[in-house]
Design a protein around this motif. Structure first.
Motif, PDB file in Angstrom:
ATOM      1  N   ARG A   6      10.840  24.261 -36.154  1.00  0.00           N
ATOM      2  CA  ARG A   6      10.229  25.017 -37.247  1.00  0.00           C
ATOM      3  C   ARG A   6       8.712  24.907 -37.145  1.00  0.00           C
ATOM      4  NH1 ARG A   6      11.941  25.192 -43.642  1.00  0.00           N
ATOM      5  NH2 ARG A   6      10.480  26.856 -44.222  1.00  0.00           N
ATOM      6  N   TYR A   7       8.060  26.065 -37.051  1.00  0.00           N
ATOM      7  CA  TYR A   7       6.600  26.110 -36.948  1.00  0.00           C
ATOM      8  C   TYR A   7       6.001  26.588 -38.266  1.00  0.00           C
ATOM      9  CZ  TYR A   7       7.294  25.915 -31.860  1.00  0.00           C
ATOM     10  OH  TYR A   7       7.661  25.545 -30.580  1.00  0.00           O
ATOM     11  N   THR A   8       4.786  26.111 -38.537  1.00  0.00           N
ATOM     12  CA  THR A   8       4.033  26.654 -39.669  1.00  0.00           C
ATOM     13  C   THR A   8       3.329  27.925 -39.202  1.00  0.00           C
ATOM     14  OG1 THR A   8       1.999  25.449 -39.124  1.00  0.00           O
ATOM     15  CG2 THR A   8       3.617  24.314 -40.521  1.00  0.00           C
ATOM     16  N   TYR A   9       2.885  28.711 -40.154  1.00  0.00           N
ATOM     17  CA  TYR A   9       2.173  29.943 -39.798  1.00  0.00           C
ATOM     18  C   TYR A   9       0.865  29.613 -39.070  1.00  0.00           C
ATOM     19  CZ  TYR A   9       0.010  34.542 -40.186  1.00  0.00           C
ATOM     20  OH  TYR A   9      -0.593  35.744 -39.896  1.00  0.00           O
ATOM     21  N   THR A  10       0.245  28.519 -39.459  1.00  0.00           N
ATOM     22  CA  THR A  10      -0.984  28.083 -38.780  1.00  0.00           C
ATOM     23  C   THR A  10      -0.696  27.780 -37.313  1.00  0.00           C
ATOM     24  OG1 THR A  10      -1.841  27.132 -40.838  1.00  0.00           O
ATOM     25  CG2 THR A  10      -2.833  26.368 -38.782  1.00  0.00           C
ATOM     26  N   GLU A  11       0.442  27.153 -37.053  1.00  0.00           N
ATOM     27  CA  GLU A  11       0.812  26.860 -35.666  1.00  0.00           C
ATOM     28  C   GLU A  11       1.114  28.142 -34.884  1.00  0.00           C
ATOM     29  OE1 GLU A  11       2.928  22.475 -35.859  1.00  0.00           O
ATOM     30  OE2 GLU A  11       4.009  24.203 -36.698  1.00  0.00           O
ATOM     31  N   ILE A  12       1.739  29.114 -35.550  1.00  0.00           N
ATOM     32  CA  ILE A  12       2.010  30.401 -34.902  1.00  0.00           C
ATOM     33  C   ILE A  12       0.707  31.085 -34.503  1.00  0.00           C
ATOM     34  CG2 ILE A  12       2.900  32.732 -35.266  1.00  0.00           C
ATOM     35  CD1 ILE A  12       5.105  30.737 -34.825  1.00  0.00           C
ATOM     36  N   ILE A  13      -0.281  31.025 -35.379  1.00  0.00           N
ATOM     37  CA  ILE A  13      -1.587  31.615 -35.075  1.00  0.00           C
ATOM     38  C   ILE A  13      -2.195  30.940 -33.844  1.00  0.00           C
ATOM     39  CG2 ILE A  13      -3.969  31.865 -35.904  1.00  0.00           C
ATOM     40  CD1 ILE A  13      -2.830  32.224 -38.714  1.00  0.00           C
ATOM     41  N   ALA A  14      -2.070  29.600 -33.789  1.00  0.00           N
ATOM     42  CA  ALA A  14      -2.624  28.860 -32.651  1.00  0.00           C
ATOM     43  C   ALA A  14      -1.865  29.179 -31.366  1.00  0.00           C
ATOM     44  CB  ALA A  14      -2.567  27.360 -32.941  1.00  0.00           C
ATOM     45  N   ILE A  15      -0.535  29.251 -31.435  1.00  0.00           N
ATOM     46  CA  ILE A  15       0.287  29.533 -30.252  1.00  0.00           C
ATOM     47  C   ILE A  15      -0.059  30.891 -29.656  1.00  0.00           C
ATOM     48  CG2 ILE A  15       2.658  30.068 -29.508  1.00  0.00           C
ATOM     49  CD1 ILE A  15       3.608  27.909 -31.487  1.00  0.00           C
ATOM     50  N   THR A  16      -0.291  31.875 -30.517  1.00  0.00           N
ATOM     51  CA  THR A  16      -0.563  33.243 -30.055  1.00  0.00           C
ATOM     52  C   THR A  16      -2.056  33.529 -29.886  1.00  0.00           C
ATOM     53  OG1 THR A  16      -0.604  34.082 -32.338  1.00  0.00           O
ATOM     54  CG2 THR A  16       1.521  34.130 -31.179  1.00  0.00           C
ATOM     55  N   ALA A  17      -2.890  32.524 -30.097  1.00  0.00           N
ATOM     56  CA  ALA A  17      -4.349  32.708 -30.026  1.00  0.00           C
ATOM     57  C   ALA A  17      -4.772  33.869 -30.922  1.00  0.00           C
ATOM     58  CB  ALA A  17      -4.804  32.933 -28.583  1.00  0.00           C
ATOM     59  N   HIS A  18      -4.349  33.771 -32.170  1.00  0.00           N
ATOM     60  CA  HIS A  18      -4.650  34.803 -33.180  1.00  0.00           C
ATOM     61  C   HIS A  18      -4.071  36.156 -32.766  1.00  0.00           C
ATOM     62  CE1 HIS A  18      -7.380  32.495 -35.874  1.00  0.00           C
ATOM     63  NE2 HIS A  18      -7.569  31.783 -34.769  1.00  0.00           N
ATOM     64  N   PHE A  19      -2.851  36.132 -32.235  1.00  0.00           N
ATOM     65  CA  PHE A  19      -2.106  37.354 -31.878  1.00  0.00           C
ATOM     66  C   PHE A  19      -2.912  38.225 -30.889  1.00  0.00           C
ATOM     67  CE2 PHE A  19      -1.140  36.122 -36.281  1.00  0.00           C
ATOM     68  CZ  PHE A  19       0.193  35.768 -36.117  1.00  0.00           C
ATOM     69  N   ARG A  20      -3.447  37.562 -29.886  1.00  0.00           N
ATOM     70  CA  ARG A  20      -4.343  38.237 -28.936  1.00  0.00           C
ATOM     71  C   ARG A  20      -3.589  39.125 -27.936  1.00  0.00           C
ATOM     72  NH1 ARG A  20      -7.794  34.177 -25.554  1.00  0.00           N
ATOM     73  NH2 ARG A  20      -5.720  33.799 -24.667  1.00  0.00           N
ATOM     74  N   ASP A  21      -2.457  38.630 -27.412  1.00  0.00           N
ATOM     75  CA  ASP A  21      -1.778  39.324 -26.313  1.00  0.00           C
ATOM     76  C   ASP A  21      -0.465  39.932 -26.815  1.00  0.00           C
ATOM     77  OD1 ASP A  21      -0.810  40.250 -23.936  1.00  0.00           O
ATOM     78  OD2 ASP A  21      -0.840  38.323 -22.884  1.00  0.00           O
ATOM     79  N   LYS A  22      -0.497  41.206 -27.159  1.00  0.00           N
ATOM     80  CA  LYS A  22       0.691  41.882 -27.684  1.00  0.00           C
ATOM     81  C   LYS A  22       1.564  42.376 -26.537  1.00  0.00           C
ATOM     82  CE  LYS A  22       2.026  45.327 -31.155  1.00  0.00           C
ATOM     83  NZ  LYS A  22       1.518  46.299 -32.147  1.00  0.00           N
ATOM     84  N   LEU A  23       2.835  41.972 -26.553  1.00  0.00           N
ATOM     85  CA  LEU A  23       3.771  42.352 -25.499  1.00  0.00           C
ATOM     86  C   LEU A  23       4.503  43.653 -25.816  1.00  0.00           C
ATOM     87  CD1 LEU A  23       5.355  38.852 -24.757  1.00  0.00           C
ATOM     88  CD2 LEU A  23       3.593  40.028 -23.433  1.00  0.00           C
TER      89      LEU A  23
END
Length: 346
Positions: A6-23
């Motif tokens: 379970r991730y926090t939303y803050t962790e999701i932001i960090a994992i995606t680098a602020h949603f930088r790379d959209k697949l």
């Protein structure tokens, strides 16, 4: 390994680098590439739209169930996020992308042996979702775009989503649970005259996928020169039964054995009534075997303008696809309207 992280939303932001790379983006949300440290593990993070049907607790319960699924041909759910209205699913990253960009390519990407191997892998993944889990998982949106490939081009069923977990003792699925993509939707999704919604609905979609793999093209081509070429399942059926002109029939001689197998199995899977289709375990047996024992199935009604003819099922109906006598009698009254509706919808 007992369940997803379970991730926090803050962790999701960090994992995606602020949603930088959209697949990519679909009806259920956008997908972003992510990286988890340490280890530099690549992930695919799917941010679900805010109109998710389930509340927070239901979301967590179902994600926990799906997160315990491990199969070589099913994309692994490694984590999730649920904070207020924010929902996210974190999957293993598939570097080769989706199957559609290979089978619809102008250049032939795979040999027939590789295509058959990929088809078998997809079938095994679907069969695992249907039979290998405590709760059966029905996909309802099988199509080339939702089949992902790893580094070695091993196929993995993806986007099997939420709210599709059903106890094994349920004989059918409520209509409200159905979804799908035009061109792959089973006819019972449109009208109960064709049968009940069940795992056989996934079989139909898989059959359409198989035919697209064999043909290297989408099943429906609105730009085709004439109607006989526009719908590939109809065309390939006529090829296999030698109902076309001599020029077309000569193509049968050149049809690769594995191409013929994929087409025959695909045509069995897209029989109009759910009880006439094989189960996924039977599909696997057909794909593993040769073509000598494979018979071309009865003609689906959409191949021409003749009226639909009742056929013997491929195998005895299971409890999952059983229809009561009352339902059957009621459905027969609406057959003509249902066929017209399904033709228009497809």
């Amino acid at each position: 390994m007992l369940g997803p992280t379970r991730y926090t939303y803050t962790e999701i932001i960090a994992i995606t680098a602020h949603f930088r790379d959209k697949l990519g983006q679909g009806g259920y949300g956008s997908v972003y590439k992510g990286v988890v440290l340490p280890g530099n593990v690549h992930l695919a993070v799917k941010m679900l739209n805010g109109n998710s049907n389930c509340n927070g607790e239901d979301f967590i319960n179902e994600v926990s169930t799906i997160g315990r699924i491990h199969h070589v041909n099913v994309v692994r759910l490694v984590g999730f996020c649920s904070e207020e209205m924010t929902r996210a699913l974190v999957y293993e990253y598939m570097p080769r992308g989706s199957l559609d960009k290979y089978i619809f390519s102008s250049e032939k990407s795979f040999s027939w042996d590789k295509l058959n191997e990929i088809a078998l892998g997809i079938a095994r993944g679907i069969n695992y979702l249907h039979q290998g889990c405590e709760m059966q998982i029905l996909h309802f949106d099988l199509k080339p775009h939702n089949i992902l490939l790893d580094d070695n081009f091993v196929p993995k069923v993806a986007d099997f989503g939420l709210a599709k977990l059903y106890p094994r003792d349920k004989s059918f699925v409520p209509v409200s649970a159905a979804r799908g993509t035009v061109g792959y939707i089973a006819p019972e999704m449109i009208s109960r005259s064709f049968g009940v919604i069940s795992s056989k609905s996934d079989v139909y979609s898989f059959g359409m996928l198989l035919l697209e793999m064999a043909g290297g093209r989408k099943n429906a081509d609105p730009n085709a020169a004439n109607s006989s070429q526009a719908y590939y399942p109809s065309r390939v059926y006529r090829q296999l039964t030698r109902q076309e002109t001599c020029e077309i029939s000569s193509e049968i001689v050149d049809m690769h054995e594995l191409e013929k197998k994929l087409c025959i199995v695909g045509l069995w899977c897209i029989q109009m009534r759910s009880c006439d289709r094989p189960t996924m375990s039977e599909v696997i047996e057909m794909l593993e075997g040769g073509t000598d024992n494979l018979q071309v199935p009865p003609r689906p009604f959409f191949c021409d303008d003749e009226e639909f003819i009742e056929v013997e099922p491929y195998h005895p109906s299971s409890d999952l696809t059983a229809i009561s006598e009352e339902e059957q009698e009621a459905s027969e009254d609406d057959d003509d309207d249902s066929i017209r509706l399904f033709r228009n919808y497809q």
